[in-house]
Design a protein around this motif. Structure first.
Motif, PDB file in Angstrom:
ATOM      1  N   PHE A  93       0.822  -1.210   0.000  1.00 31.11           N
ATOM      2  CA  PHE A  93       0.000   0.000   0.000  1.00 31.11           C
ATOM      3  C   PHE A  93       0.859   1.265   0.000  1.00 31.11           C
ATOM      4  CE2 PHE A  93      -3.233  -2.920   2.034  1.00 31.11           C
ATOM      5  CZ  PHE A  93      -4.021  -3.007   0.896  1.00 31.11           C
ATOM      6  N   THR A  94       2.006   1.214   0.669  1.00 29.58           N
ATOM      7  CA  THR A  94       2.909   2.368   0.650  1.00 29.58           C
ATOM      8  C   THR A  94       3.394   2.637  -0.767  1.00 29.58           C
ATOM      9  OG1 THR A  94       3.637   1.970   2.924  1.00 29.58           O
ATOM     10  CG2 THR A  94       5.074   3.310   1.541  1.00 29.58           C
ATOM     11  N   ALA A  95       3.778   1.584  -1.487  1.00 25.60           N
ATOM     12  CA  ALA A  95       4.224   1.748  -2.869  1.00 25.60           C
ATOM     13  C   ALA A  95       3.104   2.311  -3.746  1.00 25.60           C
ATOM     14  CB  ALA A  95       4.717   0.415  -3.418  1.00 25.60           C
ATOM     15  N   LEU A  96       1.868   1.864  -3.504  1.00 23.98           N
ATOM     16  CA  LEU A  96       0.735   2.385  -4.274  1.00 23.98           C
ATOM     17  C   LEU A  96       0.516   3.870  -4.011  1.00 23.98           C
ATOM     18  CD1 LEU A  96      -1.872  -0.517  -4.074  1.00 23.98           C
ATOM     19  CD2 LEU A  96      -0.988   0.523  -6.162  1.00 23.98           C
ATOM     20  N   THR A  97       0.663   4.298  -2.757  1.00 20.90           N
ATOM     21  CA  THR A  97       0.482   5.721  -2.456  1.00 20.90           C
ATOM     22  C   THR A  97       1.568   6.560  -3.122  1.00 20.90           C
ATOM     23  OG1 THR A  97       1.802   5.667  -0.401  1.00 20.90           O
ATOM     24  CG2 THR A  97      -0.561   5.203  -0.216  1.00 20.90           C
ATOM     25  N   GLN A  98       2.721   5.977  -3.366  1.00 24.12           N
ATOM     26  CA  GLN A  98       3.801   6.696  -4.030  1.00 24.12           C
ATOM     27  C   GLN A  98       3.613   6.740  -5.535  1.00 24.12           C
ATOM     28  OE1 GLN A  98       7.096   4.427  -2.540  1.00 24.12           O
ATOM     29  NE2 GLN A  98       7.183   5.522  -0.574  1.00 24.12           N
ATOM     30  N   ASP A  99       3.160   5.617  -6.108  1.00 27.33           N
ATOM     31  CA  ASP A  99       2.992   5.530  -7.554  1.00 27.33           C
ATOM     32  C   ASP A  99       1.677   6.130  -8.033  1.00 27.33           C
ATOM     33  OD1 ASP A  99       5.421   4.238  -7.631  1.00 27.33           O
ATOM     34  OD2 ASP A  99       4.566   2.224  -7.823  1.00 27.33           O
ATOM     35  N   PHE A 100       0.627   6.062  -7.189  1.00 27.38           N
ATOM     36  CA  PHE A 100      -0.691   6.578  -7.549  1.00 27.38           C
ATOM     37  C   PHE A 100      -1.232   7.427  -6.392  1.00 27.38           C
ATOM     38  CE2 PHE A 100      -0.119   2.448  -9.630  1.00 27.38           C
ATOM     39  CZ  PHE A 100      -0.260   2.810 -10.968  1.00 27.38           C
ATOM     40  N   PRO A 101      -0.603   8.562  -6.100  1.00 25.75           N
ATOM     41  CA  PRO A 101      -1.000   9.354  -4.923  1.00 25.75           C
ATOM     42  C   PRO A 101      -2.410   9.921  -5.009  1.00 25.75           C
ATOM     43  CG  PRO A 101       0.555  10.567  -6.292  1.00 25.75           C
ATOM     44  CD  PRO A 101       0.520   9.174  -6.837  1.00 25.75           C
ATOM     45  N   GLU A 102      -3.014   9.872  -6.199  1.00 24.46           N
ATOM     46  CA  GLU A 102      -4.380  10.390  -6.335  1.00 24.46           C
ATOM     47  C   GLU A 102      -5.435   9.428  -5.797  1.00 24.46           C
ATOM     48  OE1 GLU A 102      -3.506   8.173 -10.222  1.00 24.46           O
ATOM     49  OE2 GLU A 102      -2.429   9.312  -8.696  1.00 24.46           O
ATOM     50  N   LEU A 103      -5.074   8.176  -5.555  1.00 23.72           N
ATOM     51  CA  LEU A 103      -6.046   7.184  -5.079  1.00 23.72           C
ATOM     52  C   LEU A 103      -6.139   7.222  -3.556  1.00 23.72           C
ATOM     53  CD1 LEU A 103      -5.192   4.087  -7.315  1.00 23.72           C
ATOM     54  CD2 LEU A 103      -7.023   5.760  -7.646  1.00 23.72           C
ATOM     55  N   PRO A 104      -7.338   7.370  -2.989  1.00 34.71           N
ATOM     56  CA  PRO A 104      -7.463   7.412  -1.527  1.00 34.71           C
ATOM     57  C   PRO A 104      -7.467   6.047  -0.860  1.00 34.71           C
ATOM     58  CG  PRO A 104      -9.624   7.732  -2.503  1.00 34.71           C
ATOM     59  CD  PRO A 104      -8.631   7.656  -3.654  1.00 34.71           C
ATOM     60  N   GLU A 105      -7.897   4.991  -1.581  1.00 34.05           N
ATOM     61  CA  GLU A 105      -8.080   3.683  -0.941  1.00 34.05           C
ATOM     62  C   GLU A 105      -6.782   3.078  -0.381  1.00 34.05           C
ATOM     63  OE1 GLU A 105     -11.462   4.460  -3.661  1.00 34.05           O
ATOM     64  OE2 GLU A 105      -9.296   4.550  -3.854  1.00 34.05           O
ATOM     65  N   PRO A 106      -5.653   3.152  -1.087  1.00 32.42           N
ATOM     66  CA  PRO A 106      -4.426   2.624  -0.477  1.00 32.42           C
ATOM     67  C   PRO A 106      -4.060   3.339   0.821  1.00 32.42           C
ATOM     68  CG  PRO A 106      -4.144   2.846  -2.839  1.00 32.42           C
ATOM     69  CD  PRO A 106      -5.435   3.517  -2.500  1.00 32.42           C
ATOM     70  N   PHE A 107      -4.289   4.653   0.883  1.00 34.29           N
ATOM     71  CA  PHE A 107      -4.030   5.382   2.131  1.00 34.29           C
ATOM     72  C   PHE A 107      -4.929   4.863   3.247  1.00 34.29           C
ATOM     73  CE2 PHE A 107      -2.398   8.643  -0.845  1.00 34.29           C
ATOM     74  CZ  PHE A 107      -1.199   8.961  -0.224  1.00 34.29           C
ATOM     75  N   ASN A 108      -6.198   4.593   2.915  1.00 34.07           N
ATOM     76  CA  ASN A 108      -7.138   4.112   3.929  1.00 34.07           C
ATOM     77  C   ASN A 108      -6.700   2.758   4.481  1.00 34.07           C
ATOM     78  OD1 ASN A 108     -10.073   4.281   5.140  1.00 34.07           O
ATOM     79  ND2 ASN A 108      -9.847   2.217   4.348  1.00 34.07           N
TER      80      ASN A 108
END
Length: 210
Positions: A93-108
């Motif tokens: 999920f950390t990698a997803l927040t870095q690669d796709f910071p516009e998506l809120p679900e990985p942050f959640n």
């Protein structure tokens, strides 16, 4: 009068004789799936069936070919959570927040994992990022409320250790009763980056590009 006769004739032409059956159009063909979509469907079936080990193997094979598939990367994080491999899920999920910071679900979901580990400040920061990215993401607000309540409980507990009072003790007990069965709720799926900003249904989202 001529118009009326014409309408009557049209009705007669389309009347079926007794015992005849209407000719119906054949059903439309099923939409064709790309190889990527077929692979995603196979992964989802394994996950839905609870075959997490098999799903993880299939996911890793898929991501070798489509490394930018945000949806399947998100599913990988979910599967790791189901398998209790939370440290690896945090990495996903950390990698997803870095690669796709516009998506809120990985942050959640990152916040949900931090909360399980008792890292409430990290959970709060992740949820605030989710809300910045999507102010309409209701589950993040609910989770953030739980995190704030947990932080308040910790503050009351520290206060009680330093200088116990009945007022603080009562408030801490109230929060303890509220939070005992609670934990930050992860979400099931994330929309592809192309759908960011839409009111996407998190249970039926579009597939991301490779």
């Amino acid at each position: 009068m001529l118009a009326g006769a014409t309408l009557g004739l049209a009705g007669a032409l389309f009347a079926l004789p007794a015992g005849a059956q209407a000719i119906t159009d054949p059903p439309p063909p099923a939409p064709l799936q790309t190889p990527q979509q077929a692979s995603e469907s196979a992964i989802n079936k394994l996950v839905d069936a609870g075959k997490f080990s098999d799903a993880l193997t299939k996911i890793d094979e898929h991501l070798k070919q489509y490394p930018r598939d945000a949806q399947v990367r998100f599913t990988r994080g979910r599967v790791l959570m189901e398998m209790g491999r939370n440290a690896e899920a945090i990495d996903v999920f950390t990698a997803l927040t870095q690669d796709f910071p516009e998506l809120p679900e990985p942050f959640n979901n990152l916040a949900a994992l931090y909360a399980q580990a008792g890292e409430y400040d990290k959970a709060r920061a992740a949820l605030e990022s989710a809300i910045r990215n999507n102010p309409g993401f209701a589950v993040a607000y609910a989770n953030l409320g739980d995190i704030y309540a947990k932080l308040a409980q910790q503050a009351y507990q520290k206060s009680l250790k330093l200088a116990p009072t009945a007022r603080v003790s009562n408030r801490e007990k109230i929060l303890s009763g509220m939070l005992a069965p609670q934990r930050a709720a992860p979400v099931g799926q994330a929309p592809s980056p192309a759908r960011t900003g839409e009111n996407a249904d998190l249970k039926n989202v579009g597939k991301s590009g490779n």
